[in-house]
Design a protein around this motif. Structure first.
Motif, short mmCIF file in Angstrom:
data_model
loop_
_atom_site.label_atom_id
_atom_site.label_comp_id
_atom_site.label_asym_id
_atom_site.label_seq_id
_atom_site.Cartn_x
_atom_site.Cartn_y
_atom_site.Cartn_z
N PHE A 637 -23.96 -3.14 41.96
CA PHE A 637 -24.14 -3.27 40.51
C PHE A 637 -23.07 -4.12 39.85
O PHE A 637 -21.89 -4.06 40.23
N GLY A 638 -23.49 -4.88 38.87
CA GLY A 638 -22.55 -5.74 38.13
C GLY A 638 -22.49 -5.44 36.64
O GLY A 638 -21.48 -5.69 36.01
N ARG A 639 -23.60 -4.95 36.10
CA ARG A 639 -23.66 -4.76 34.65
C ARG A 639 -24.27 -3.41 34.31
O ARG A 639 -25.08 -2.86 35.05
N ILE A 640 -23.89 -2.90 33.15
CA ILE A 640 -24.54 -1.74 32.56
C ILE A 640 -25.27 -2.23 31.32
O ILE A 640 -24.73 -3.05 30.57
N SER A 641 -26.50 -1.79 31.12
CA SER A 641 -27.23 -2.14 29.90
C SER A 641 -27.56 -0.85 29.15
O SER A 641 -27.97 0.12 29.76
N ILE A 642 -27.37 -0.90 27.84
CA ILE A 642 -27.63 0.29 27.03
C ILE A 642 -28.57 -0.08 25.90
O ILE A 642 -28.33 -1.02 25.15
N LYS A 643 -29.68 0.65 25.85
CA LYS A 643 -30.68 0.39 24.81
C LYS A 643 -30.42 1.31 23.64
O LYS A 643 -30.35 2.54 23.80
N ILE A 644 -30.22 0.71 22.47
CA ILE A 644 -29.94 1.50 21.28
C ILE A 644 -31.16 1.47 20.38
O ILE A 644 -31.80 0.42 20.22
N ALA A 645 -31.47 2.60 19.75
CA ALA A 645 -32.66 2.67 18.91
C ALA A 645 -32.34 2.20 17.51
O ALA A 645 -31.23 2.38 17.02
N GLY A 646 -33.33 1.56 16.88
CA GLY A 646 -33.36 1.39 15.44
C GLY A 646 -32.41 0.40 14.82
O GLY A 646 -32.21 -0.67 15.34
N ASN A 647 -31.81 0.80 13.68
CA ASN A 647 -31.20 -0.17 12.77
C ASN A 647 -29.70 -0.35 12.98
O ASN A 647 -29.09 0.19 13.90
N LYS A 648 -29.10 -1.10 12.07
CA LYS A 648 -27.69 -1.46 12.15
C LYS A 648 -26.75 -0.26 12.21
O LYS A 648 -25.82 -0.23 13.00
N ASP A 649 -27.02 0.72 11.33
CA ASP A 649 -26.13 1.89 11.28
C ASP A 649 -26.12 2.61 12.62
O ASP A 649 -25.07 3.03 13.11
N ASN A 650 -27.34 2.71 13.19
CA ASN A 650 -27.43 3.33 14.50
C ASN A 650 -26.54 2.62 15.51
O ASN A 650 -25.86 3.23 16.31
N ILE A 651 -26.57 1.30 15.42
CA ILE A 651 -25.82 0.51 16.40
C ILE A 651 -24.33 0.77 16.26
O ILE A 651 -23.63 0.99 17.25
N THR A 652 -23.87 0.79 15.01
CA THR A 652 -22.45 1.05 14.79
C THR A 652 -22.08 2.42 15.35
O THR A 652 -21.07 2.56 16.06
N ALA A 653 -22.90 3.40 15.03
CA ALA A 653 -22.61 4.75 15.50
C ALA A 653 -22.65 4.81 17.03
O ALA A 653 -21.77 5.39 17.67
N ALA A 654 -23.68 4.17 17.59
CA ALA A 654 -23.83 4.21 19.04
C ALA A 654 -22.67 3.52 19.74
O ALA A 654 -22.16 3.99 20.75
N LEU A 655 -22.24 2.37 19.15
CA LEU A 655 -21.13 1.65 19.76
C LEU A 655 -19.85 2.48 19.74
O LEU A 655 -19.08 2.50 20.70
N ALA A 656 -19.66 3.22 18.64
CA ALA A 656 -18.48 4.07 18.53
C ALA A 656 -18.51 5.14 19.62
O ALA A 656 -17.50 5.38 20.31
N HIS A 657 -19.67 5.72 19.79
CA HIS A 657 -19.82 6.75 20.82
C HIS A 657 -19.61 6.15 22.21
O HIS A 657 -18.94 6.74 23.07
N LEU A 658 -20.17 4.96 22.38
CA LEU A 658 -20.06 4.26 23.66
C LEU A 658 -18.59 4.01 24.00
O LEU A 658 -18.12 4.29 25.12
N GLU A 659 -17.85 3.52 23.00
CA GLU A 659 -16.45 3.19 23.24
C GLU A 659 -15.66 4.46 23.58
O GLU A 659 -14.83 4.47 24.50
N LYS A 660 -15.95 5.53 22.85
CA LYS A 660 -15.23 6.78 23.07
C LYS A 660 -15.49 7.28 24.50
O LYS A 660 -14.56 7.61 25.24
N THR A 661 -16.76 7.26 24.87
CA THR A 661 -17.11 7.73 26.22
C THR A 661 -16.47 6.86 27.29
O THR A 661 -15.95 7.34 28.30
N TRP A 662 -16.55 5.54 27.05
CA TRP A 662 -15.95 4.56 28.00
C TRP A 662 -14.48 4.89 28.23
O TRP A 662 -13.99 4.93 29.35
#
Lengths: 816, 221
Positions: A637-662
């Protein structure tokens, strides 16, 4: 005498300011376009030539044949054993150096400073000797000799060490091994085909934890090692290349190959001159995206066309204004001037104007170069023009331009007979008018070709950016896969999915927008009750069970990989193109059949729809998805892909969660992500740039051509001023007169369009053929471009015509 | 000095020759002051242009100072007339973009005379015509009479043997006209051969000899 010529030239320039402005402006812009494009061409053709040994360095490239002998892949890099073996077998080779790009972000840590570095290369210790590198600190000969040593650029060093001396400092790589800084080198010039920021000693790879010495000697499959040879002066590289098939047969024998294996039947090695890489090498794997000789030619041609349009303006306007100079010519002739003296006088005027234009063009170039740089992403400098081989022709250019644009007017004007012009009997001949019509048609034909090209480039761009790729690329975030996740992946995934905005998480060897270059060799399919080899190259992507759902790839037949089936690690998911390559008409026919791919024997569990995994330059190729088992995951494996649902706010929230988990799972690895749709945009950056430049240049061309038309129409109207007067006295209406005066020019534009259409069609047809997926050229684009040219031209002309039609006829009739 | 033998000039109109000059025989000696007269369209200017080598005859022979002009190429003719002939025009024909000084200087430039020598020659003639104060003005800043004075100065600067004038006073009032004619007479006395085209009997009277043209033929007087 020359002084007298120049004096009258200056006075004429200042007397007829508007016409002088058109001429000077046109030539200035034309020359500035030439200078801009010249700096671009000089930059593109100068790649890697800064190396003193540039002419003697060759890169080894490798092609792969399928069983039919058709080249299925041609890589700019080769397997690691080739370098040392070549050096050993061919004593003429003075030096060999290998370069292994890491190809992904590598976390590097010094004390509490952690950054991802992208431009890392493992380099043989001979690397700094072969390429011209400015080594600021450390010994270039030994800096890369020891394992676990490295050289950095000052910018990278500063990130970790600030102003402290970086030498002998130790950096931890990917939390796996420590490397000592042994040298600092200047970044490579922009005109280089590679730009390393970090060079790691090649001997580091000998460590079995990193790569392993044995692999370096025997891994014929890992063709990621860029290998450069230094040959003696004037060495016939072709004759060396001719000996390479025998070398392959002698040296290359993979472990599992049969005894009578002849490597040269399946693969070939080529030698590529270093200086040809940037413009001429478009192999399946390159260190950086290279330039394109074709594009350089196209822009060179555009520059010359714009200059030609400006020259034509000069010719047109000078001859058009001939009646103004007629008296002067008559007097000069009566005063004893020979025809050639008149010719020289007018040539010196046009040459003077050209030199003024060059001067202004240099200024304009200096002003606009930053703009061109920001569009092209290059670092062009006007100072590249300051080399004798460029400067000399450059200083002679106005002479040529001056003669080119001044010769016809000079010949024409000097032919006036004083006895006629001084009596006011001058009638500018019809032959002259038709020559000028030819010039106008030429200008507009060029303009229309540029307009059509611009439109089609943009249509294709729009098509590429908006066409459905067969899968969903929106709201997909991708990150580099880190081996630190190998054992914790399932828990990492579960943690991510806890956020409701995160829909899917998947791992894969490659992600869409990348290339499909990996294959595991021969495939065989079940026919009747035996396996039959398949005559097609099938590329593979290693994925996990969630890849298909993350990217919403439709399954046409059968099923996706599933966690419910432990045997799926030997299962295959084909795309439709692969089933077609196998000769299967209905995808469901292959589901459940035995299939061998490389060394793995398993079953086809499903067929997915064809998707445009690669850029739209590439056709869809037969593709197979495989599911590596857990112990292979680390390398697969070389990459991880993450599908985020819906709109901009979701993306910001998801990215924050992603970073924290990372950070929880990979505290040693900086969090670095990209959006997939941005990656797709980047695939077409060079087309986008081309489009922008086309727009700019065709706009300039239209503008200069219209200025010329303005001059020509005012001349033609002044010639017919008496006719207009008589018609008006006889009762012609203003609109009727404007129509009368415009219709001649409209004919010219139509003729220009008829000439331009086939040329534009041919040019754009060949441009589009570079794309596997392309628009069809539509007739209305041609109509629109022609119409646009006609409208712009008509507006220019009718303003003049209106002025003439509104003027008092008494004046024009009396003055005759 | 000038010998015209059976000179004819025609233009083709609708395929038929239309004669402008027909069968002109003319002999003009050095030092003469000849006036060519005749109604509009009688061919006065065409004759003057042929004499001045600005135009070719369609037929006939022309000897200038013994040189067969009718056999010469344009370049040779040009060399000949720039040495021996000066022109004065009805509409003055000064170059608008050049100053008085530069206008007068122009013929010298084409004779490859050195700059210092040119300066002296122009200064002389400015002085003689009493237009020194106007040397830096442009033609449009001068009156018609003054412009014609400059035109004559330019015609004379290269010290021609023959001065050709095409209605030199046509655009001038009578006082200015008289001044110009007086100047011509003076020049003729100094040895310059003059041929002028004129409508005016009075001006023709200044000459030593009148040629009357009618429909392209010399009328016998």
């Amino acid at each position: 005498m020359l002084k007298n010529y120049l004096r009258i030239a200056f006075r004429n320039l200042s007397k007829y300011k508007f016409i002088s402005f058109i001429n000077l402006f046109g030539l200035t812009v034309g020359l500035a376009c030439c200078l801009l494009i010249l700096t671009y061409i000089l930059h593109e053709t100068s790649y890697d030539k800064y190396n003193r040994q540039a002419g003697r360095i060759y890169r080894v490239t490798r092609s792969f044949n399928n069983d039919q002998g058709v080249v299925s892949l041609h890589l700019g890099a080769v397997a690691p054993p080739f370098g040392p073996l070549l050096k050993n077998d061919f004593p003429d080779i003075q030096q060999v150096t290998r370069l292994l790009p890491i190809g992904h972000q590598m976390p590097m840590r010094y004390e509490d400073k952690i950054f991802n570095e992208g431009d890392l290369f493992f380099a043989d210790s001979s690397f700094p000797g072969m390429f011209d590198m400015t080594v600021l600190k450390g010994n270039p000969r030994t800096a890369l000799a020891d394992p676990f040593s490295m050289m950095l650029t000052p910018a990278v060093a500063r990130k970790y060490f600030g102003d402290a001396d970086p030498i002998n400092k130790v950096i931890r790589m990917n939390n796996q091994f420590n490397v000592k800084v042994t040298g600092i080198f200047q970044p490579f010039p922009s005109a280089a085909h590679l730009h390393p920021e970090v060079l790691l000693s090649f001997n580091t790879l000998k460590d079995s934890a990193v790569y392993g010495e044995k692999s370096l000697q025997t891994n014929w499959g890992n063709n990621a090692f860029y290998t450069y040879l230094l040959l003696p002066e004037h060495y016939p590289a072709r004759s060396l290349e001719a000996q390479l098939p025998a070398f392959l047969d002698r040296r290359m024998h993979p472990n599992d190959a049969p005894a009578d294996y002849k490597a040269s039947k399946y693969t070939r090695l080529f030698l590529q001159p270093l200086t040809a890489i940037h413009l001429h090498s478009h192999l399946d794997e390159e260190i950086e995206e290279n330039g394109d000789a074709g594009r350089v030619t196209v822009f060179g041609a555009i520059a010359l066309f714009i200059l030609l349009i400006a020259c034509i303006n000069y010719m047109n306007l000078s001859t058009a204004r001939s009646s103004l100079r007629a008296k002067e010519i008559g007097i000069r002739k009566v005063s004893g001037a020979l025809r050639q003296e008149i010719i020289i006088q007018f040539l010196s005027e046009s040459i003077l104007l050209s030199y003024m234009a060059l001067l202004l063009a240099v200024g304009l170039t200096w002003l606009t170069l930053p703009g061109l740089n920001s569009v092209t992403g290059l670092q062009l400098s006007i100072y590249t023009l300051l080399q004798p081989l460029v400067l000399l022709p450059l200083l002679l250019t106005p002479l040529v331009v001056g003669i080119l644009s001044g010769l016809y007017p000079a010949l024409f004007l000097s032919s006036f007979q004083p006895s006629k012009v001084l009596k006011g009997l001058l009638k500018v001949g019809n032959g002259n008018v038709s020559f000028r019509k030819v010039l106008v048609v030429t200008q507009f034909a060029i303009t229309i070709v540029l307009l059509i090209s611009t439109a089609i480039v943009f249509q294709q761009l729009h098509y590429m950016q908006n066409t459905s790729l067969g899968f969903d690329k929106e709201h997909v975030v991708t990150l580099g896969y880190n081996n630190g996740l190998d054992n914790a992946y399932e828990s990492f995934r579960t943690a991510l999915l806890r956020d409701p905005h995160i829909r899917q998480v998947t791992r894969s060897s490659r992600i869409p927008s990348g290339r499909l270059l990996d294959d595991k060799g021969a495939a065989s399919t079940e026919t009747g009750d035996s396996l039959r080899p398949v005559n097609a190259t099938i590329k593979y992507v290693a994925v996990d069970q969630d890849f298909v759902s993350t990217y919403s790839i439709p399954i046409v037949a059968g099923r996706n990989f599933s966690r419910d089936y432990a045997t799926d690690t030997t299962a295959f998911l084909l795309n439709v193109a692969a089933t077609q390559a196998l000769g299967i008409r209905h995808p469901q026919d292959i589901v459940g059949k035995n299939f061998r791919y490389g060394k793995v024997l398993g079953k086809v569990i499903g067929v997915m729809a064809d998707i445009n995994f690669e850029s739209l330059h590439q056709a869809i190729v037969p593709l197979i998805l495989i599911l590596p088992d857990n112990k292979d995951a680390a390398n697969a494996f070389g990459r991880i892909s993450i599908k985020i649902a819906g709109n901009k706010d979701n993306i910001t929230a998801a990215l924050a969660h992603l970073e924290k988990t990372w950070k929880t799972y990979l505290p040693e690895v900086p969090f670095d992500y990209t959006f997939l749709d941005e990656k797709f945009q980047q695939l077409y950056v060079s087309e986008q740039r081309q489009g922008t430049l086309f727009t700019a240049f065709s706009g300039i061309a239209v503008f200069i051509a219209c200025l010329g038309l303005l001059g020509l129409s005012s001349f033609s109207i002044s010639q017919r001023i008496k006719e207009i007067g008589i018609r008006k006295v006889l009762g012609a209406s203003t609109t009727g007169l404007v129509r009368l005066l415009s219709v001649d020019f409209l004919r010219l534009i139509i003729l220009a369009a008829l000439i331009a259409f086939p040329i534009a069609w041919f040019a754009m047809h060949s441009w589009l053929s570079d794309f596997a997926y392309r628009i069809s050229i539509q007739w209305w684009v041609f109509g629109l471009a022609g119409l646009l040219a006609a409208v712009v031209a008509l507006v220019t002309i009718s303003l003049q015509a209106l002025k003439a039609a509104l003027s008092n006829p008494v004046r024009s009739l009396r003055s005759e | 000095m000038i010998d015209l033998k059976r000179i004819s000039k025609w233009v083709n109109v609708g395929g038929k020759p239309n004669f402008i000059l027909k069968d002109i025989n003319l002999h003009i000696k050095e030092g003469e002051f000849v006036s060519i007269m005749g109604p509009s369209g009688s061919g006065k200017s065409s004759l003057l242009n042929i004499i001045g080598m600005l135009d070719d005859a369609s037929e006939g022979e022309y000897f200038f100072l013994g040189n067969p002009v009718h056999t010469m190429k344009e370049k040779q003719r040009s060399l000949l007339y720039k040495q021996y002939i000066g022109f004065v025009f009805q509409a003055y024909h000064l170059i608008d973009e050049l100053t008085v000084y530069e206008n007068i200087e122009t013929p010298l430039i084409y004779q490859n005379i050195k700059s210092s020598e040119r300066q002296a020659m122009v200064a002389d003639i400015l002085d003689r015509f009493q237009i020194v104060g106007k040397k830096d003005l442009f033609p449009t800043q001068l009156s018609g009479g003054q412009q014609q004075l400059v035109g004559i100065a330019r015609a004379l600067i290269a010290k021609p043997k023959l001065l050709l004038a095409d209605e030199p006073t046509g655009n001038l009032n009578s006082r200015q006209g008289e001044e110009i004619m007086d100047l011509f007479k003076q020049l003729n006395k100094e040895g310059v051969t003059i041929i002028q085209v004129t409508h005016s009997e009075k001006n023709a009277g200044y000459g030593s000899h009148i040629i009357n043209l009618l429909d392209g033929r010399v009328e016998l007087t």
